[in-house]
Design a protein around this motif. Sequence first.
Motif, PDB file in Angstrom:
ATOM      1  N   GLY A   1      -6.278   8.629   5.749  1.00 13.89           N
ATOM      2  CA  GLY A   1      -4.980   8.382   6.389  1.00 13.89           C
ATOM      3  C   GLY A   1      -5.112   8.163   7.878  1.00 13.89           C
ATOM      4  N   ASN A   2      -6.062   8.856   8.487  1.00 15.50           N
ATOM      5  CA  ASN A   2      -6.245   8.712   9.934  1.00 15.50           C
ATOM      6  C   ASN A   2      -6.645   7.286  10.301  1.00 15.50           C
ATOM      7  N   LEU A   3      -7.547   6.715   9.505  1.00 17.16           N
ATOM      8  CA  LEU A   3      -7.995   5.341   9.807  1.00 17.16           C
ATOM      9  C   LEU A   3      -6.909   4.311   9.473  1.00 17.16           C
TER      10      LEU A   3
ATOM     11  N   ARG B   1       0.839  -1.187   0.000  1.00 19.44           N
ATOM     12  CA  ARG B   1       0.000   0.000   0.000  1.00 19.44           C
ATOM     13  C   ARG B   1       0.876   1.240   0.000  1.00 19.44           C
ATOM     14  N   VAL B   2       0.807   1.991  -1.056  1.00 19.19           N
ATOM     15  CA  VAL B   2       1.709   3.135  -1.153  1.00 19.19           C
ATOM     16  C   VAL B   2       0.964   4.412  -1.510  1.00 19.19           C
ATOM     17  N   VAL B   3      -0.358   4.424  -1.313  1.00 21.84           N
ATOM     18  CA  VAL B   3      -1.033   5.688  -1.601  1.00 21.84           C
ATOM     19  C   VAL B   3      -0.639   6.709  -0.545  1.00 21.84           C
ATOM     20  N   LYS B   4      -0.572   7.946  -0.989  1.00 20.95           N
ATOM     21  CA  LYS B   4      -0.231   9.042  -0.072  1.00 20.95           C
ATOM     22  C   LYS B   4      -1.406  10.011  -0.017  1.00 20.95           C
TER      23      LYS B   4
ATOM     24  N   TYR C   1      -0.552  18.232  20.458  1.00 16.23           N
ATOM     25  CA  TYR C   1       0.644  17.616  19.879  1.00 16.23           C
ATOM     26  C   TYR C   1       0.872  16.204  20.381  1.00 16.23           C
ATOM     27  N   ASP C   2      -0.216  15.471  20.636  1.00 11.97           N
ATOM     28  CA  ASP C   2      -0.012  14.123  21.152  1.00 11.97           C
ATOM     29  C   ASP C   2      -1.215  13.243  20.840  1.00 11.97           C
ATOM     30  N   TRP C   3      -0.954  11.965  20.811  1.00 11.02           N
ATOM     31  CA  TRP C   3      -2.035  10.990  20.689  1.00 11.02           C
ATOM     32  C   TRP C   3      -2.689  10.824  22.052  1.00 11.02           C
ATOM     33  N   SER C   4      -3.737  10.004  22.071  1.00  9.03           N
ATOM     34  CA  SER C   4      -4.513   9.851  23.299  1.00  9.03           C
ATOM     35  C   SER C   4      -3.892   8.807  24.232  1.00  9.03           C
ATOM     36  N   MET C   5      -3.997   9.054  25.552  1.00 13.13           N
ATOM     37  CA  MET C   5      -3.676   7.996  26.539  1.00 13.13           C
ATOM     38  C   MET C   5      -4.919   7.145  26.757  1.00 13.13           C
TER      39      MET C   5
ATOM     40  N   GLY D   1      -2.233  13.010   3.200  1.00 13.47           N
ATOM     41  CA  GLY D   1      -1.541  14.195   3.743  1.00 13.47           C
ATOM     42  C   GLY D   1      -0.061  13.939   4.003  1.00 13.47           C
ATOM     43  N   GLY D   2       0.303  12.682   4.165  1.00  9.60           N
ATOM     44  CA  GLY D   2       1.717  12.328   4.366  1.00  9.60           C
ATOM     45  C   GLY D   2       2.194  12.435   5.807  1.00  9.60           C
ATOM     46  N   THR D   3       1.317  12.791   6.754  1.00  9.50           N
ATOM     47  CA  THR D   3       1.797  13.043   8.129  1.00  9.50           C
ATOM     48  C   THR D   3       2.250  11.768   8.837  1.00  9.50           C
ATOM     49  N   ASP D   4       1.706  10.630   8.461  1.00 10.81           N
ATOM     50  CA  ASP D   4       2.204   9.373   9.025  1.00 10.81           C
ATOM     51  C   ASP D   4       3.122   8.668   8.027  1.00 10.81           C
ATOM     52  N   LEU D   5       2.745   8.702   6.765  1.00 10.23           N
ATOM     53  CA  LEU D   5       3.494   7.974   5.745  1.00 10.23           C
ATOM     54  C   LEU D   5       4.970   8.404   5.707  1.00 10.23           C
ATOM     55  N   LEU D   6       5.201   9.714   5.737  1.00 11.26           N
ATOM     56  CA  LEU D   6       6.591  10.171   5.637  1.00 11.26           C
ATOM     57  C   LEU D   6       7.383   9.795   6.882  1.00 11.26           C
TER      58      LEU D   6
HETATM   59  C1  LIG Z   1       2.148  14.984  16.696  1.00 12.30           C
HETATM   60  C2  LIG Z   1       0.982  14.210  16.177  1.00 12.30           C
HETATM   61  C3  LIG Z   1      -0.132  14.030  16.987  1.00 12.30           C
HETATM   62  C4  LIG Z   1      -1.221  13.278  16.518  1.00 12.30           C
HETATM   63  N1  LIG Z   1      -2.309  13.119  17.332  1.00 12.30           N
HETATM   64  C5  LIG Z   1      -3.370  12.397  16.885  1.00 12.30           C
HETATM   65  C6  LIG Z   1      -4.544  12.222  17.683  1.00 12.30           C
HETATM   66  O1  LIG Z   1      -4.664  12.758  18.780  1.00 12.30           O
HETATM   67  N2  LIG Z   1      -5.551  11.465  17.185  1.00 12.30           N
HETATM   68  C7  LIG Z   1      -5.482  10.877  15.952  1.00 12.30           C
HETATM   69  O2  LIG Z   1      -6.439  10.209  15.554  1.00 12.30           O
HETATM   70  N3  LIG Z   1      -4.391  11.023  15.184  1.00 12.30           N
HETATM   71  C8  LIG Z   1      -3.346  11.761  15.618  1.00 12.30           C
HETATM   72  N4  LIG Z   1      -2.255  11.928  14.814  1.00 12.30           N
HETATM   73  C9  LIG Z   1      -2.169  11.166  13.568  1.00 12.30           C
HETATM   74  C10 LIG Z   1      -2.686  11.905  12.359  1.00 12.30           C
HETATM   75  O3  LIG Z   1      -4.050  12.197  12.528  1.00 12.30           O
HETATM   76  C11 LIG Z   1      -2.455  10.983  11.172  1.00 12.30           C
HETATM   77  O4  LIG Z   1      -1.062  10.942  10.933  1.00 12.30           O
HETATM   78  C12 LIG Z   1      -3.166  11.454   9.927  1.00 12.30           C
HETATM   79  O5  LIG Z   1      -4.562  11.471  10.110  1.00 12.30           O
HETATM   80  C13 LIG Z   1      -2.819  10.580   8.753  1.00 12.30           C
HETATM   81  O6  LIG Z   1      -3.445  11.141   7.616  1.00 12.30           O
HETATM   82  P1  LIG Z   1      -2.586  11.556   6.346  1.00 12.30           P
HETATM   83  O7  LIG Z   1      -3.538  12.148   5.373  1.00 12.30           O
HETATM   84  O8  LIG Z   1      -1.423  12.397   6.714  1.00 12.30           O
HETATM   85  O9  LIG Z   1      -2.139  10.110   5.891  1.00 12.30           O
HETATM   86  P2  LIG Z   1      -0.772   9.625   5.198  1.00 12.30           P
HETATM   87  O10 LIG Z   1       0.357   9.845   6.127  1.00 12.30           O
HETATM   88  O11 LIG Z   1      -0.674  10.168   3.821  1.00 12.30           O
HETATM   89  O12 LIG Z   1      -1.097   8.083   5.105  1.00 12.30           O
HETATM   90  C14 LIG Z   1      -1.129   7.270   6.263  1.00 12.30           C
HETATM   91  C15 LIG Z   1      -1.395   5.821   5.817  1.00 12.30           C
HETATM   92  O13 LIG Z   1      -2.699   5.717   5.272  1.00 12.30           O
HETATM   93  C16 LIG Z   1      -2.651   5.215   3.931  1.00 12.30           C
HETATM   94  N5  LIG Z   1      -3.727   5.903   3.238  1.00 12.30           N
HETATM   95  C17 LIG Z   1      -3.943   7.231   3.183  1.00 12.30           C
HETATM   96  N6  LIG Z   1      -5.109   7.495   2.549  1.00 12.30           N
HETATM   97  C18 LIG Z   1      -5.633   6.282   2.205  1.00 12.30           C
HETATM   98  C19 LIG Z   1      -6.830   5.888   1.529  1.00 12.30           C
HETATM   99  N7  LIG Z   1      -7.738   6.751   1.094  1.00 12.30           N
HETATM  100  N8  LIG Z   1      -7.043   4.555   1.360  1.00 12.30           N
HETATM  101  C20 LIG Z   1      -6.152   3.643   1.790  1.00 12.30           C
HETATM  102  N9  LIG Z   1      -4.998   3.966   2.432  1.00 12.30           N
HETATM  103  C21 LIG Z   1      -4.753   5.286   2.641  1.00 12.30           C
HETATM  104  C22 LIG Z   1      -1.252   5.532   3.439  1.00 12.30           C
HETATM  105  O14 LIG Z   1      -0.825   4.655   2.426  1.00 12.30           O
HETATM  106  C23 LIG Z   1      -0.457   5.355   4.723  1.00 12.30           C
HETATM  107  O15 LIG Z   1      -0.209   3.978   4.940  1.00 12.30           O
HETATM  108  C24 LIG Z   1      -1.184  12.703  15.221  1.00 12.30           C
HETATM  109  C25 LIG Z   1      -0.079  12.933  14.395  1.00 12.30           C
HETATM  110  C26 LIG Z   1       1.006  13.663  14.860  1.00 12.30           C
HETATM  111  C27 LIG Z   1       2.180  13.859  13.940  1.00 12.30           C
END
Ligand SMILES: Cc1cc2nc3c(=O)[nH]c(=O)nc-3n(C[C@H](O)[C@H](O)[C@H](O)COP(=O)(O)OP(=O)(O)OC[C@H]3O[C@@H](n4cnc5c(N)ncnc54)[C@H](O)[C@@H]3O)c2cc1C
Length: 336
Positions: free
Chosen positions: A123-125, A36-39, A247-251, A41-46
């Motif tokens: 990306g969140n899910l 799975r390599v779709v991107k 700036y944090d995930w949930s406990m 927002g990139g906040t987790d992927l990168l």
């Molecule tokens: C400091 C910090 C704090 C955070 N706190 C929270 C928090 O409190 N609660 C929370 O829920 N999240 C939190 N996050 C996480 C953040 O919400 C996720 O990183 C973000 O939602 C990922 O979305 P993205 O668009 O950046 O995904 P990407 O980084 O682009 O992708 C993430 C993953 O999802 C896949 N993907 C993306 N879109 C699709 C799609 N449509 N179909 C299939 N696969 C897909 C990608 O291939 C990759 O594997 C936090 C992140 C940071 C950096």
Amino acid sequence: MNRFEYIKAPSIAEALDMMDSTVPEAMVQKTDGSARVVKAGGTDLLDLIKEGILEPGRLIDLKNIPGLDKLSFDKEKGLQFGPMVTIADLEKSKEVKQHYPALYQAAAHAATPQIRNMATMGGNLMQRPRCWYFRSNGHHCRKKGGTTCFAQIGQNQFHSIFLTNVCPCVHPSSLATALVAYDGKVELTGPEGKRVLPLSEFFTPSNVDVTCENVATNQEIITNIMLPPVQDSTRAHYIKQGQRESYDWSMGDVAVVLQMDGKKCRDARIVFGAAAPIPLRRESAEEVLKGKSINEKVIEQAAEKALEGATPLAYNGYKVHLFKTLLKRTIMEAAS
Ligand SMILES: Cc1cc2nc3c(=O)[nH]c(=O)nc-3n(C[C@H](O)[C@H](O)[C@H](O)COP(=O)(O)OP(=O)(O)OC[C@H]3O[C@@H](n4cnc5c(N)ncnc54)[C@H](O)[C@@H]3O)c2cc1C
């Protein structure tokens, strides 16, 4: 970080073709061999690429695909949004705030305003867990195909208190807590077409498959997220407890959706986030509320029931008390 191709997909069909053609030779993923390599927002992927957990051959950006960032609300049909809708979009939507307050609260308390602007709901899910052993290059844990769970024997203060036997990492999405409480569904599109699943069946506990967190295959893309319509009797609330406010995930986080007839609860959905490797329904606690007037005694009983069966690890026993308190507060707020 390895070298990779970067392509902007013009449509879902072409994105799927590109995913297909890159499997398996152009793609190496150390964690689970998936491609799975779709991107989005990139906040987790990168992060995953920089941490050396993921080595893609090609990133397929979904940003230019028309329609994936649409959000619509209809009183009869409910809420529907595409995977490129950001957390900030949910937070800003008047309909979400008015009709789905628990989802609004989850969006407003996730991450930081900057991250919420970039982070999409698809990306969140799909984001991967934050377990420090999984994220560390030096630990070949079960989630990465190894045989040891370092969290079970090591530092586990932020890990699960339920379903801890294979891999006690917690699911990182706090938005999913609210979405599951509202009985949301997800639409996946792959080479075989579309399928729609309740979110409660989308997430995979680590004792079913430790290497991934959901049932989406390597060649499926999330194309829609749907919530059913709410009734006039629906009351809902969500509370997140973090180590810090931003700036944090949930406990620990809790979402409660109630159907109320006056003071009496007709139906209830209770979901715990950051308690287990999946957003965790607490059905036994829901049963305590059903058919009863919501008062302090009933709330106390529900909280006790919800924590039955918890198996905290060496350093996260505090979560049992945390979840009891969060649940009591969330039910009280929802019912009021
Ligand atoms: C400091 C910090 C704090 C955070 N706190 C929270 C928090 O409190 N609660 C929370 O829920 N999240 C939190 N996050 C996480 C953040 O919400 C996720 O990183 C973000 O939602 C990922 O979305 P993205 O668009 O950046 O995904 P990407 O980084 O682009 O992708 C993430 C993953 O999802 C896949 N993907 C993306 N879109 C699709 C799609 N449509 N179909 C299939 N696969 C897909 C990608 O291939 C990759 O594997 C936090 C992140 C940071 C950096």
